[in-house]
Design an enzyme around this catalytic site. Structure first.
Site, PDB file in Angstrom:
ATOM      1  N   ASN A 151       0.781  -1.230   0.000  1.00 42.34           N
ATOM      2  CA  ASN A 151       0.000   0.000   0.000  1.00 42.34           C
ATOM      3  C   ASN A 151       0.816   1.285   0.000  1.00 42.34           C
ATOM      4  O   ASN A 151       0.251   2.346  -0.230  1.00 42.34           O
ATOM      5  CB  ASN A 151      -0.929   0.021   1.225  1.00 42.34           C
ATOM      6  CG  ASN A 151      -2.017  -1.016   1.151  1.00 42.34           C
ATOM      7  OD1 ASN A 151      -3.060  -0.807   0.539  1.00 42.34           O
ATOM      8  ND2 ASN A 151      -1.789  -2.157   1.785  1.00 42.34           N
ATOM      9  N   TRP A 152       2.111   1.235   0.230  1.00 44.69           N
ATOM     10  CA  TRP A 152       2.859   2.493   0.295  1.00 44.69           C
ATOM     11  C   TRP A 152       3.282   2.967  -1.093  1.00 44.69           C
ATOM     12  O   TRP A 152       3.491   4.165  -1.304  1.00 44.69           O
ATOM     13  CB  TRP A 152       4.082   2.344   1.205  1.00 44.69           C
ATOM     14  CG  TRP A 152       5.345   1.960   0.513  1.00 44.69           C
ATOM     15  CD1 TRP A 152       5.752   0.708   0.178  1.00 44.69           C
ATOM     16  CD2 TRP A 152       6.382   2.844   0.066  1.00 44.69           C
ATOM     17  NE1 TRP A 152       6.970   0.749  -0.448  1.00 44.69           N
ATOM     18  CE2 TRP A 152       7.374   2.052  -0.525  1.00 44.69           C
ATOM     19  CE3 TRP A 152       6.549   4.220   0.114  1.00 44.69           C
ATOM     20  CZ2 TRP A 152       8.530   2.597  -1.073  1.00 44.69           C
ATOM     21  CZ3 TRP A 152       7.700   4.763  -0.434  1.00 44.69           C
ATOM     22  CH2 TRP A 152       8.678   3.950  -1.010  1.00 44.69           C
ATOM     23  N   ASN A 153       3.389   2.062  -2.060  1.00 46.55           N
ATOM     24  CA  ASN A 153       3.781   2.420  -3.428  1.00 46.55           C
ATOM     25  C   ASN A 153       2.868   1.651  -4.383  1.00 46.55           C
ATOM     26  O   ASN A 153       3.222   0.580  -4.876  1.00 46.55           O
ATOM     27  CB  ASN A 153       5.251   2.071  -3.656  1.00 46.55           C
ATOM     28  CG  ASN A 153       5.782   2.619  -4.972  1.00 46.55           C
ATOM     29  OD1 ASN A 153       5.022   2.930  -5.885  1.00 46.55           O
ATOM     30  ND2 ASN A 153       7.095   2.740  -5.082  1.00 46.55           N
ATOM     31  N   VAL A 195       4.115   0.572  -8.147  1.00 44.42           N
ATOM     32  CA  VAL A 195       5.012  -0.586  -8.166  1.00 44.42           C
ATOM     33  C   VAL A 195       4.265  -1.856  -7.773  1.00 44.42           C
ATOM     34  O   VAL A 195       4.474  -2.924  -8.365  1.00 44.42           O
ATOM     35  CB  VAL A 195       6.215  -0.345  -7.235  1.00 44.42           C
ATOM     36  CG1 VAL A 195       7.036  -1.619  -7.071  1.00 44.42           C
ATOM     37  CG2 VAL A 195       7.094   0.775  -7.790  1.00 44.42           C
ATOM     38  N   HIS A 196       3.396  -1.754  -6.775  1.00 43.73           N
ATOM     39  CA  HIS A 196       2.630  -2.932  -6.341  1.00 43.73           C
ATOM     40  C   HIS A 196       1.747  -3.452  -7.479  1.00 43.73           C
ATOM     41  O   HIS A 196       1.672  -4.669  -7.711  1.00 43.73           O
ATOM     42  CB  HIS A 196       1.787  -2.580  -5.129  1.00 43.73           C
ATOM     43  CG  HIS A 196       0.848  -3.671  -4.710  1.00 43.73           C
ATOM     44  ND1 HIS A 196       1.294  -4.872  -4.193  1.00 43.73           N
ATOM     45  CD2 HIS A 196      -0.513  -3.761  -4.756  1.00 43.73           C
ATOM     46  CE1 HIS A 196       0.254  -5.648  -3.920  1.00 43.73           C
ATOM     47  NE2 HIS A 196      -0.847  -4.995  -4.262  1.00 43.73           N
ATOM     48  N   HIS A 202      16.411  -2.331  -5.696  1.00 41.35           N
ATOM     49  CA  HIS A 202      16.877  -1.516  -4.569  1.00 41.35           C
ATOM     50  C   HIS A 202      18.405  -1.423  -4.574  1.00 41.35           C
ATOM     51  O   HIS A 202      18.967  -0.342  -4.373  1.00 41.35           O
ATOM     52  CB  HIS A 202      16.394  -2.121  -3.243  1.00 41.35           C
ATOM     53  CG  HIS A 202      15.004  -1.723  -2.876  1.00 41.35           C
ATOM     54  ND1 HIS A 202      13.894  -2.259  -3.490  1.00 41.35           N
ATOM     55  CD2 HIS A 202      14.527  -0.836  -1.961  1.00 41.35           C
ATOM     56  CE1 HIS A 202      12.804  -1.729  -2.964  1.00 41.35           C
ATOM     57  NE2 HIS A 202      13.152  -0.866  -2.037  1.00 41.35           N
TER      58      HIS A 202
END
Length: 464
Positions: free
Chosen positions: A352-354, A357-358, A391
């Protein structure tokens, strides 16, 4: 049939009677409480007590904790103000907005990063040519797949060669590598979606669609009502304007018809642009005033308020910048993030933060793997492995050194997620997620840049 029907009727009537008895019992209790309340109200002792739970009890049903949230904000501001005051007393005012212009553009070594960014157009146009030849039947499937693999591999490897051979500035290289990663994910989605369209192109279609540019589709801000011309169909989506719209759109998942807003809201856009400028200056100023001096002092790396900078960067990129770009392009899907701050599990945070991308990972990696027979756990491990690679790619390559901390830290999220889900729940799980955010990710980046200064300057004391 008659007997079964009667039995059903009898069963339903019994259930209705049961429900009626329950509702009557609840009503009776309420009536009793009301009668007791009236009797107690006329008693000479003037009673003030009644059955009720404490507000902080779960059973009270109380949810308005705004004052406590404001207290946490005040404490956070005051604690960081103290750190900022100590920093200013010790180092003085170090903020210099013009210094960042010198960092990005003042040295010839930064220009290779600009060339990397400009070279992305070559890969975008090559992708467009491949898909156009596919649509016209002028390219064999296996030959085209080989060309796509070579193109995407070159897109990842070429910037690495440029950065290592030109000794480019790490900040400029970080921006360039971020653009490379975004372009790579977008081109993968572009290829896969057009491949799906080719697979279904020969299926019968009873609807009547006319050629329409995807830029004519609009969506109202209040209802899911679509306005405009009929939807565009493959291969009419294959044009330069369409692929470059996708390249600039704040999403990683390609569609032939993106939802569009009816108009550009100038006041909304102006607010986002002002936020972009002010927050960027604030982030860069905090880096100059806090990060750089403390990096020189290796004894106190944990005192750097890097989590504050991380939170500001999140708001700057996912809210201000993404909404500004979406408003200019009239891109109607503004769900760039969800309530990750309420995450009680690590999986919920990463989901849920990105959101861009998800969505890409689920659409183009997780689901294709499960459709090919992979288990959900195996597919999830592949997703984390790919995420760990990018990353590390975004940190090690610009700094021109290998530490694999970002890669290991990302893979370490898997056992950490299992531990949190198994043993920590509700607010304890949320606390564990916040500890990971505050200590884990920003500190990992700080360690890379700390070692970068050690390698290039030999000692942190000689940095001016």
């Amino acid at each position: 049939m008659m007997i079964s029907g009667r039995k059903c009727d009898a069963g339903e009537s019994s259930k209705n009677k049961t429900g009626l008895r329950r509702s009557q019992s609840v009503t009776r209790v309420q009536d009793v409480n009301e009668r007791e309340k009236r009797k107690r109200a006329v008693q000479p002792d003037n009673p003030v007590h009644r059955p009720q739970d404490s507000l902080l009890s779960y059973t009270s049903g109380y949810t308005n904790y705004r004052g406590l949230l404001n207290l946490c904000i005040v404490i956070l501001v005051l604690s960081n103000a103290r750190v900022a005051l100590e920093n200013i007393i010790k180092y003085g005012i170090l903020v210099d907005p013009f210094q960042w212009f010198k960092v990005f553009m003042g040295k010839p070594a930064n220009w290779p990063s600009v060339l990397i960014a400009l070279s992305l157009n070559v890969f975008i146009l090559f992708t467009f040519v491949i898909e156009t030849l596919y649509s016209k039947g002028k390219l064999h499937e296996m030959c085209g797949r080989l060309m796509i693999v070579i193109s995407l591999s070159t897109l990842i490897i070429f910037p690495v060669i440029v950065v290592f051979t030109t000794n480019s500035n790490p900040i400029g290289a970080s921006v360039a590598l971020a653009l490379v990663s975004i372009t790579f994910l977008k081109l993968v989605s572009y290829h896969m979606v057009n491949f799906w369209c080719r697979q279904t192109r020969n299926q019968p279609d009873t609807s009547h669609h006319k050629r329409r540019s995807s830029f004519g589709l609009t969506m109202s801000r209040t209802e899911d009502e679509l306005h405009g011309l009929p939807l565009v169909r493959y291969p009419l989506n294959l044009n330069i304007r369409d692929i470059y719209y996708f390249m600039f759109a704040p999403t990683l998942c390609y569609e032939l018809n993106f939802p569009r807003s009816a108009r550009i809201r100038k006041r909304f856009l102006l607010k986002r642009i002002i936020e972009m400028i002010l927050l960027l200056q604030l982030i860069l100023g905090m880096v100059q005033q806090w990060i750089v001096p403390i990096i020189r002092n290796t004894l106190q790396p944990l005192k750097v308020p890097n989590h504050i900078i991380w939170l500001l960067f999140f708001y700057w990129f996912f809210h201000s910048c993404s909404n500004a770009v979406a408003e200019i392009l009239r891109f109607a899907d503004r769900e760039f993030y969800r309530d990750w701050w309420n995450a009680e599990t690590v999986n919920y945070f990463w989901q849920n933060w990105n959101i861009p991308v998800h969505r890409w990972a689920v659409r183009h990696l997780y689901k294709p793997l499960t459709n090919r027979g992979f288990s959900k756990n195996q597919a999830s491990m592949v997703v984390f492995f790919v995420s760990a690679f990018f990353h590390e790619y975004l940190v090690s390559v610009p700094l021109n050194m290998y530490r694999i901390w970002a890669f290991s830290g990302m893979l370490g999220q898997v056992p950490f997620a299992m531990f949190v889900s198994q043993y920590l729940h509700n607010q304890y799980g949320n606390m564990a997620v916040w500890i990971s955010i505050i200590i884990g990710q920003p500190l990992c980046i700080l360690m890379y840049y700390h070692d970068y200064y050690i390698i290039h300057y030999g000692s942190l004391e000689v940095i001016s």
